[in-house]
Design a protein around this motif. Structure first.
Motif, PDB file in Angstrom:
ATOM      1  N   PHE A   1     -18.585  20.898 -56.518  1.00 34.16           N
ATOM      2  CA  PHE A   1     -17.961  20.020 -57.497  1.00 34.16           C
ATOM      3  C   PHE A   1     -18.607  18.638 -57.439  1.00 34.16           C
ATOM      4  O   PHE A   1     -19.084  18.210 -56.384  1.00 34.16           O
ATOM      5  CB  PHE A   1     -16.460  19.924 -57.235  1.00 34.16           C
ATOM      6  N   GLU A   2     -18.592  17.953 -58.577  1.00 37.75           N
ATOM      7  CA  GLU A   2     -19.209  16.628 -58.672  1.00 37.75           C
ATOM      8  C   GLU A   2     -18.404  15.579 -57.919  1.00 37.75           C
ATOM      9  O   GLU A   2     -18.956  14.722 -57.232  1.00 37.75           O
ATOM     10  CB  GLU A   2     -19.341  16.215 -60.138  1.00 37.75           C
TER      11      GLU A   2
ATOM     12  N   HIS B   1     -13.270  16.329 -60.704  1.00 40.32           N
ATOM     13  CA  HIS B   1     -13.797  17.617 -61.145  1.00 40.32           C
ATOM     14  C   HIS B   1     -13.031  18.756 -60.468  1.00 40.32           C
ATOM     15  O   HIS B   1     -12.682  19.754 -61.104  1.00 40.32           O
ATOM     16  CB  HIS B   1     -15.299  17.687 -60.832  1.00 40.32           C
TER      17      HIS B   1
ATOM     18  N   TRP C   1     -10.693  21.469 -62.428  1.00 43.12           N
ATOM     19  CA  TRP C   1     -10.990  22.893 -62.236  1.00 43.12           C
ATOM     20  C   TRP C   1      -9.732  23.634 -61.771  1.00 43.12           C
ATOM     21  O   TRP C   1      -9.413  24.715 -62.272  1.00 43.12           O
ATOM     22  CB  TRP C   1     -12.126  23.042 -61.210  1.00 43.12           C
TER      23      TRP C   1
END
Length: 161
Positions: A48-49, A53, A57
């Motif tokens: 994940f960034e 994020h 998600w």
């Protein structure tokens, strides 16, 4: 970036539950959605960034899982108890009332009462079906009968007044 599952669980479980409950409409299904979502997070290899994020998600996965539950065969095929009762045939009102009373018993007693009286299984057969000892079946039958007697006695007293 991937944060430890325990940290994610503590931080987002309430948000996931709220989203799932909003779609499913009951706590048991919402709990299942939260658990399944966290398991999917734990087992994913996705990077994940950032934490936003991850949160987005998780919410998206929870919403999809909740929608899947609503579209499941079980959910589409289930009917309310009242509607189910209308499809059953009882010879007398007392039989119908007795059946309703049996359905109100705790599950472990309701099952043995139903198998014994409505399906005509023996104690031995019930023990095999339920994977419990015969003595345990007898105890559950006895306790179930006692609870049923108390419920019915209360209803009879109310009807006499």
């Amino acid at each position: 970036m991937k944060i430890d599952t325990r940290v994610i669980m503590e931080k987002y479980k309430d948000n996931l539950f709220s989203a799932a409950f909003n779609i499913c409409g009951n706590a048991a299904d919402a709990d299942d959605v939260v658990q399944d979502t966290l398991i999917q997070y734990h087992t994913t290899d996705k990077q994940f960034e950032n934490e936003q994020h991850i949160r987005a998600w998780l919410i998206r996965v929870a919403i999809n899982k909740a929608k899947n539950i609503n579209m499941s065969f079980w959910r589409r095929s289930s009917v309310p108890l009242e509607e189910y009762m209308e499809n059953l045939s009882f010879e007398t009102t007392e039989e119908k009332d007795l059946f309703k009373s049996v359905l109100k018993l705790p599950e472990k007693y309701r099952i043995v009462i139903h198998l014994f009286y409505y399906e005509d299984y023996s104690v031995r057969e019930m023990a095999e079906i339920l994977h419990i000892s015969e003595s345990n079946v007898k105890v559950r039958l006895s306790r179930g009968r006692k609870l049923l007697r108390e419920v019915l006695k209360g209803e009879w007293i109310d009807n006499d007044e």
